[in-house]
Design a protein around this motif. Structure first.
Motif, PDB file in Angstrom:
ATOM      1  N   ALA A  80      53.149-140.419  40.903  1.00  0.00           N
ATOM      2  CA  ALA A  80      52.817-139.002  40.989  1.00  0.00           C
ATOM      3  C   ALA A  80      52.503-138.696  42.445  1.00  0.00           C
ATOM      4  CB  ALA A  80      51.630-138.668  40.094  1.00  0.00           C
ATOM      5  N   GLY A  81      52.878-137.514  42.888  1.00  0.00           N
ATOM      6  CA  GLY A  81      52.709-137.132  44.286  1.00  0.00           C
ATOM      7  C   GLY A  81      53.978-137.432  45.059  1.00  0.00           C
ATOM      8  N   SER A  82      54.069-136.830  46.243  1.00  0.00           N
ATOM      9  CA  SER A  82      55.300-137.000  47.017  1.00  0.00           C
ATOM     10  C   SER A  82      55.086-137.634  48.380  1.00  0.00           C
ATOM     11  CB  SER A  82      55.991-135.645  47.194  1.00  0.00           C
ATOM     12  OG  SER A  82      55.231-134.805  48.048  1.00  0.00           O
ATOM     13  N   TYR A  92      63.053-138.789  36.266  1.00  0.00           N
ATOM     14  CA  TYR A  92      63.033-140.123  35.677  1.00  0.00           C
ATOM     15  C   TYR A  92      64.169-140.879  36.351  1.00  0.00           C
ATOM     16  CZ  TYR A  92      63.923-143.938  32.462  1.00  0.00           C
ATOM     17  OH  TYR A  92      64.127-145.180  31.924  1.00  0.00           O
ATOM     18  N   VAL A  93      63.869-142.046  36.909  1.00  0.00           N
ATOM     19  CA  VAL A  93      64.886-142.831  37.605  1.00  0.00           C
ATOM     20  C   VAL A  93      64.927-144.220  36.980  1.00  0.00           C
ATOM     21  CG1 VAL A  93      65.658-143.711  39.834  1.00  0.00           C
ATOM     22  CG2 VAL A  93      64.383-141.564  39.737  1.00  0.00           C
ATOM     23  N   ASP A  94      66.119-144.683  36.671  1.00  0.00           N
ATOM     24  CA  ASP A  94      66.331-146.001  36.078  1.00  0.00           C
ATOM     25  C   ASP A  94      67.251-146.769  37.008  1.00  0.00           C
ATOM     26  OD1 ASP A  94      67.098-148.219  34.594  1.00  0.00           O
ATOM     27  OD2 ASP A  94      67.360-147.096  32.745  1.00  0.00           O
ATOM     28  N   LEU A 169      64.526-147.651  48.092  1.00  0.00           N
ATOM     29  CA  LEU A 169      65.314-147.377  46.903  1.00  0.00           C
ATOM     30  C   LEU A 169      66.282-146.219  47.183  1.00  0.00           C
ATOM     31  CD1 LEU A 169      62.568-147.547  44.143  1.00  0.00           C
ATOM     32  CD2 LEU A 169      64.461-149.144  44.468  1.00  0.00           C
ATOM     33  N   PRO A 170      67.462-146.288  46.597  1.00  0.00           N
ATOM     34  CA  PRO A 170      68.396-145.194  46.812  1.00  0.00           C
ATOM     35  C   PRO A 170      67.944-143.912  46.113  1.00  0.00           C
ATOM     36  CG  PRO A 170      69.297-146.790  45.264  1.00  0.00           C
ATOM     37  CD  PRO A 170      68.018-147.365  45.794  1.00  0.00           C
ATOM     38  N   ASP A 171      68.227-142.794  46.738  1.00  0.00           N
ATOM     39  CA  ASP A 171      68.028-141.466  46.155  1.00  0.00           C
ATOM     40  C   ASP A 171      66.576-141.156  45.795  1.00  0.00           C
ATOM     41  OD1 ASP A 171      69.114-138.988  45.386  1.00  0.00           O
ATOM     42  OD2 ASP A 171      69.094-139.590  43.285  1.00  0.00           O
TER      43      ASP A 171
END
Length: 174
Positions: A80-82, A92-94, A169-171
């Motif tokens: 949480a937070g940026s 959601y990233v998998d 991490l990508p993206d």
């Protein structure tokens, strides 16, 4: 609301394939989310006076060491937070590599290689403003060894792209 018995968590997590045990783990995680994680986020959601909040300028990490029976596969993490706008939010990233074969099945789940968990940790270090030279033991070493010394290579993901060691991490960048 009552606090689930945390002494049941470890055993229940190992017996994830049994519905009654899965219900215990879900109940405990719901309790943590409601009674611990959400209140922390609410306390950080305070305007800093410039239109951003403490939460906007932070990263709150909720991790779980019980990925797949203590292995470093499918380790769930909630951020949480940026970090002051460094990270994209609301997604959601998998990072499972669905083109990889199934390594093995365990507790009603398939273990498939993906991106190494250490890349998440490197991403967080970079979000905090650290450069690789600040956390690498050797220049260009990334996040360390990915060998399986003393363990079966058949059961552990080791087919990582070594050129990406130390890469975020990508993206994830905003």
């Amino acid at each position: 609301q009552s606090n689930p018995n945390p002494t049941d968590w470890h055993r229940a997590a190992h017996d994830w394939d049994q519905p009654d045990q899965r219900e215990k783990v879900v109940s405990i995680n719901e309790w943590i989310a409601r009674e611990i994680f959400l209140p922390v986020l609410e306390k950080l959601d305070v305007d800093e006076g410039d239109g951003t909040t403490y939460l906007d300028n932070s990263i709150v990490f909720w991790g779980n060491e019980l990925g797949m029976n203590h292995l470093n596969y499918s380790v769930p993490v909630l951020l949480a937070g940026s970090a002051g706008g460094y990270l994209k939010t609301g997604r959601y990233v998998d990072y499972i590599d669905w083109n990889q074969p199934v390594k093995f099945s365990q507790h009603n789940g398939m273990v498939i290689e993906g991106v190494p968990y250490n890349r998440l940790l490197v991403t967080l270090l970079q979000a905090f403003g650290l450069a690789p030279a600040d956390y690498e033991i050797e220049p260009g070493a990334g996040y360390g060894d990915t060998s399986t010394v003393g363990k079966s290579a058949d059961a552990f993901a080791v087919d990582y792209d070594r050129s990406l060691l130390g890469a975020a991490l990508p993206d994830v960048r905003a």
